[in-house]
Design a protein around this motif. Structure first.
Motif, PDB file in Angstrom:
ATOM      1  N   PHE A   4       3.214   6.422  -1.885  1.00  0.00           N
ATOM      2  CA  PHE A   4       4.231   7.493  -2.072  1.00  0.00           C
ATOM      3  C   PHE A   4       4.141   8.557  -3.086  1.00  0.00           C
ATOM      4  O   PHE A   4       4.250   9.612  -3.022  1.00  0.00           O
ATOM      5  N   PRO A   5       4.037   7.840  -4.586  1.00  0.00           N
ATOM      6  CA  PRO A   5       4.029   8.619  -5.647  1.00  0.00           C
ATOM      7  C   PRO A   5       2.733   9.623  -5.534  1.00  0.00           C
ATOM      8  O   PRO A   5       2.936  10.593  -6.205  1.00  0.00           O
ATOM      9  N   VAL A   6       1.673   9.029  -5.111  1.00  0.00           N
ATOM     10  CA  VAL A   6       0.539   9.922  -5.195  1.00  0.00           C
ATOM     11  C   VAL A   6       0.551  10.967  -4.211  1.00  0.00           C
ATOM     12  O   VAL A   6       0.197  12.196  -4.340  1.00  0.00           O
ATOM     13  N   VAL A   7       1.331  10.999  -3.031  1.00  0.00           N
ATOM     14  CA  VAL A   7       1.347  11.750  -1.872  1.00  0.00           C
ATOM     15  C   VAL A   7       2.398  12.737  -2.552  1.00  0.00           C
ATOM     16  O   VAL A   7       2.472  13.752  -2.459  1.00  0.00           O
ATOM     17  N   PRO A  30      -8.382   6.490  -7.775  1.00  0.00           N
ATOM     18  CA  PRO A  30      -8.580   5.249  -7.414  1.00  0.00           C
ATOM     19  C   PRO A  30      -7.508   4.678  -6.669  1.00  0.00           C
ATOM     20  O   PRO A  30      -7.651   3.712  -5.895  1.00  0.00           O
ATOM     21  N   THR A  31      -6.108   4.982  -7.028  1.00  0.00           N
ATOM     22  CA  THR A  31      -5.083   4.279  -6.324  1.00  0.00           C
ATOM     23  C   THR A  31      -5.077   4.543  -4.852  1.00  0.00           C
ATOM     24  O   THR A  31      -4.639   3.832  -3.961  1.00  0.00           O
ATOM     25  N   LEU A  32      -5.259   6.074  -4.468  1.00  0.00           N
ATOM     26  CA  LEU A  32      -5.328   6.411  -3.233  1.00  0.00           C
ATOM     27  C   LEU A  32      -6.292   5.571  -2.373  1.00  0.00           C
ATOM     28  O   LEU A  32      -5.970   5.498  -1.332  1.00  0.00           O
ATOM     29  N   ILE A  51      -4.352  -0.368   3.530  1.00  0.00           N
ATOM     30  CA  ILE A  51      -3.703   0.137   5.138  1.00  0.00           C
ATOM     31  C   ILE A  51      -4.771  -0.407   6.279  1.00  0.00           C
ATOM     32  O   ILE A  51      -4.264  -0.762   7.194  1.00  0.00           O
ATOM     33  N   LEU A  52      -6.065  -0.097   5.888  1.00  0.00           N
ATOM     34  CA  LEU A  52      -6.947  -0.304   6.921  1.00  0.00           C
ATOM     35  C   LEU A  52      -7.022  -2.107   7.060  1.00  0.00           C
ATOM     36  O   LEU A  52      -7.091  -2.398   8.101  1.00  0.00           O
ATOM     37  N   SER A  80       0.981  -0.987  -0.001  1.00  0.00           N
ATOM     38  CA  SER A  80      -0.053   0.067  -0.139  1.00  0.00           C
ATOM     39  C   SER A  80       0.890   1.199   0.222  1.00  0.00           C
ATOM     40  O   SER A  80       0.685   2.378  -0.700  1.00  0.00           O
ATOM     41  N   PHE A  81       1.993   1.361   0.862  1.00  0.00           N
ATOM     42  CA  PHE A  81       2.765   2.507   0.935  1.00  0.00           C
ATOM     43  C   PHE A  81       3.381   2.743  -0.722  1.00  0.00           C
ATOM     44  O   PHE A  81       3.785   3.861  -0.755  1.00  0.00           O
ATOM     45  N   CYS A  82       3.887   1.468  -1.073  1.00  0.00           N
ATOM     46  CA  CYS A  82       4.685   1.792  -2.299  1.00  0.00           C
ATOM     47  C   CYS A  82       4.014   2.421  -3.407  1.00  0.00           C
ATOM     48  O   CYS A  82       4.300   3.118  -4.012  1.00  0.00           O
TER      49      CYS A  82
END
Length: 324
Positions: free
Chosen positions: A247-250, A263-265, A272-273, A242-244
């Motif tokens: 990170f690009p979205v953030v 959608p990716t977000l 993560i949930l 999930s974090f991989c």
């Protein structure tokens, strides 16, 4: 209550069962030899009776079902479990019995893999499977048991009466090993010689299907006995994935103030949930597992008292017979 009980589960072993019974009677003359016939069609039961064994029957097919019946019905201070195919030499039985009766060992493992197994066994995938299972369990359960799948073992009364048999087939040995490790029971290894089946005697073990059953059982028991580690690994993998993707979205958001990949977000948020949920599931189950271990210790105390009662009753009956 028997002093020593030799347990031999059998399915179509008429070619070898007489020799196996005779060999154990010579090495352990004070023992009662029990042969449990599992729907044999070749006269195994008659051959066992001829050799002097006590023959009983289990009609549910599968080695695990036979062991469940044996453990439930037979009371003894020490149990020796072996196969009826004459692959395990009886001369090691005395050493294994002494470890149980004199040193209070709960399970003695007849270790084939440290001696002649790899040269005597003519089935190469069995060699690979035994090695794979041994290494998997020793890594996952942090132990150093030398032979996980051996059918030659000795048990204490406490082990037999507190072991919940769930497996129906050849996975039973793996289940025994993991149970003993998890419950911190005393385990010893005795290196034994192994000889391949004599000509004309056929193995009932299917290399591939039974091998996959064993590996599936290891995963299942790891989930049951080590829930925090099992669900923790799932949580870690899901969180990393999930974090991989997150990170690009953030990073794009901080650079442009825009979120072009909603959608990716959203998927990352659910991932993560799910990771958090998996972590807490493992935490809760680990607490339950710890409580089960505490309850098991109390059950051990109860079984020990029951054993002492049976021994006392046996001593009284023996004295009465001697008196009269």
């Amino acid at each position: 209550m028997d002093r020593i009980a030799v347990l031999i589960p059998c399915y179509n072993e008429s070619k070898t069962i007489e020799k196996v019974v005779s060999d154990f009677q010579k090495v352990l003359p004070e023992a009662v030899v029990y042969v449990y016939d599992n729907n044999s069609t070749d006269g195994t039961d008659e051959a066992a009776k001829k050799a002097g064994a006590v023959v009983e029957y289990e009609y549910q097919q599968g080695k695990g079902n036979v062991i469940r019946r044996m453990f439930r019905c037979i009371d003894a201070e020490c149990y020796i479990m072996t196969d009826g195919d004459d692959t395990y030499p009886a001369e090691f039985a005395r050493e294994m019995v002494d470890l149980v009766l004199k040193r209070n060992v709960d399970m003695v493992v007849g270790d084939r893999l440290s001696s002649t197994y790899f040269t005597e066994n003519k089935r190469p995938f069995h060699n690979f499977g035994n090695t794979l299972v041994r290494k998997s369990i020793n890594i996952l359960f942090k132990n150093d048991m030398k032979d996980i799948m051996t059918g030659y073992r000795a048990f204490s009364y406490e082990f037999v009466k507190t072991f919940p048999v769930l497996s129906k087939g050849f996975e039973i040995e793996t289940e025994m090993s993991i149970h003993a490790i998890d419950k911190n029971m005393s385990i010893e290894n005795v290196v034994i010689d192994y000889r391949d089946r004599p000509e004309g005697s056929e193995s009932k073990l299917n290399t591939y299907s039974d091998g996959f059953k064993v590996l599936r059982l290891i995963a299942k028991l790891y989930r049951i006995y080590r829930p925090m580690a099992f669900f923790g690994i799932i949580a870690l993998v899901m969180a990393l994935i999930s974090f991989c993707f997150l990170f690009p979205v953030v990073g794009t958001y901080f650079q442009t103030g825009l979120v072009p990949k909603f959608p990716t977000l959203i998927v990352c948020g659910f991932g993560i949930l799910a990771a958090v949920q998996s972590f807490f599931a493992g935490l809760i189950l680990q607490t339950m597992t710890q409580k089960n271990k505490q309850d098991f210790e109390m059950e051990l105390h109860r079984v020990s008292r029951q054993k002492q009662k049976l021994e006392k009753e046996g001593a009284i009956h023996g004295a009465e017979k001697g008196h009269f």
